[in-house]
Design an enzyme around this catalytic site. Structure first.
Site, PDB file in Angstrom:
ATOM      1  N   SER A 136       0.831  -1.200   0.000  1.00  0.00           N
ATOM      2  CA  SER A 136       0.000   0.000   0.000  1.00  0.00           C
ATOM      3  C   SER A 136       0.872   1.259   0.000  1.00  0.00           C
ATOM      4  O   SER A 136       1.597   1.515  -0.943  1.00  0.00           O
ATOM      5  CB  SER A 136      -0.968  -0.020   1.181  1.00  0.00           C
ATOM      6  OG  SER A 136      -2.069   0.826   0.933  1.00  0.00           O
ATOM      7  N   LYS A 188     -22.826  17.425   9.616  1.00  0.00           N
ATOM      8  CA  LYS A 188     -21.805  17.811  10.592  1.00  0.00           C
ATOM      9  C   LYS A 188     -21.353  16.639  11.455  1.00  0.00           C
ATOM     10  O   LYS A 188     -20.193  16.573  11.888  1.00  0.00           O
ATOM     11  CB  LYS A 188     -22.328  18.947  11.480  1.00  0.00           C
ATOM     12  CG  LYS A 188     -21.301  19.499  12.445  1.00  0.00           C
ATOM     13  CD  LYS A 188     -20.087  20.035  11.692  1.00  0.00           C
ATOM     14  CE  LYS A 188     -19.042  20.575  12.658  1.00  0.00           C
ATOM     15  NZ  LYS A 188     -17.813  20.944  11.950  1.00  0.00           N
TER      16      LYS A 188
END
Length: 321
Positions: A136, A188
């Site tokens: 990765s 939010k």
């Protein structure tokens, strides 16, 4: 009895002096730590002459976060070492040894950008040596190399992005625990572990993951000179052995750190060079500072830091089985 009192007094005195020493060293280290530059010394591994080949090491999870002792993050350390290489005209090649499952997207990209900058500024070859794992984000960094060496058994690949979210909604409901979010906007509290993830929220996170994934694909396309279609075919997140990676053109040759270093010398344009590594001159101070932190740490097992890390979702170029 008199002798036992003297022994006890000596022990108390030694403990007191040790405390002063640790405090003094820790204070000195803390003061030095606040300066942007890190002090390094060169250790010669082999070779001779005025030219140098530098071996740098990326080991463990790639992170831009300081550790528990407050020592510089991996990003800071590698960036400072690369700055030193950049400013040293006697350095003719760089060998980057990677033994890492990857890590944070931002930290990985910052180190990769510094490697590309080094190539642009100094025009010196960079050769990659993969250790047990270079997956990765570890592979992301490897794409900066002019050549990649690995062991046939190296774990690499895991080309992709992951974004983990913990959710305890069902468990909280069973316990009668509820969290109420008073928010300024619809999203939010996106990703809140106290309630199920909605489809629009999932799409928002997927968009973020896709953006970072496309950046990863671009890095492989440019670094390995592969077609985008070919990269998309192999970058599905799976891990590859070094043997498989060579067939897929993700690496170039089999070999260890010494083989990679010899290849770097052949690309450098010089016949002889010293092979050097950088060592932190403050290692003893950091050790004592770390010990002091451990002695005074109300959370010696580091549980609070684990919970803090797990509760902070981040985009990751990381192999996470």
């Amino acid at each position: 009895m008199h002798r036992k009192k003297w022994i006890a007094l000596v022990i108390v005195l030694l403990v007191f002096l040790a405390g002063i020493t640790v405090e003094g060293v820790a204070g000195t280290y803390a003061a030095l730590r606040d300066h942007p530059a890190i002090s390094w010394e060169e250790n010669v591994v082999s070779g001779s002459g005025n030219n140098k080949i530098v071996q740098l090491f990326v080991s463990g999870v790639i992170s831009g976060t300081q550790n528990a002792a407050g020592t510089p993050s991996m990003t800071e350390v590698i960036s400072e070492q690369l700055r030193r290489v950049e400013e040293d005209a006697s350095v003719k090649a760089l060998v980057l040894r990677i033994d890492s499952p990857g890590g944070e997207v931002v930290a990985t990209d910052e180190i990769h950008s510094r490697l590309l900058r080094l190539k642009q500024v100094r025009h010196i070859p960079i050769v990659i040596s993969m250790g047990s794992t270079a997956a990765s984000g570890g592979y992301y960094l490897a794409t900066s190399g002019d050549a990649i060496f690995a062991n046939p058994n190296t774990l690499t690949g895991s080309l992709g992005v992951i974004f983990n979210l913990v959710n305890y909604n069902e468990a909280a409901n069973k316990l009668g625990v509820h969290q109420y979010a008073i928010k300024s906007g619809r999203f939010k509290d996106i990703g809140s572990p106290a309630r199920p993830l909605t489809d629009p929220e999932r799409q928002i996170f997927q968009t973020l993951v896709n953006e970072s994934y496309n950046k990863f694909v671009d890095v492989i396309v440019n670094g390995r000179n592969l077609s985008r279609q070919r990269v998309l075919e192999i970058a599905d997140g799976r891990v590859y052995s070094g043997e498989q990676a060579k067939r897929l053109a993700l690496i170039d040759q089999f070999g260890d750190l010494e083989d990679a270093t010899h290849h770097a010398l052949s690309l450098s344009g010089v016949e002889n060079a010293m092979v050097v590594r950088y060592a932190d001159q403050l290692s003893l101070s950091k050790l004592l500072f770390s010990m002091k932190q451990h002695w005074s740490n109300p959370d010696p097992l580091g549980i609070a830091r684990v919970l803090e890390r797990d509760s902070s979702p981040r985009l990751l170029y990381q192999f996470m089985p």
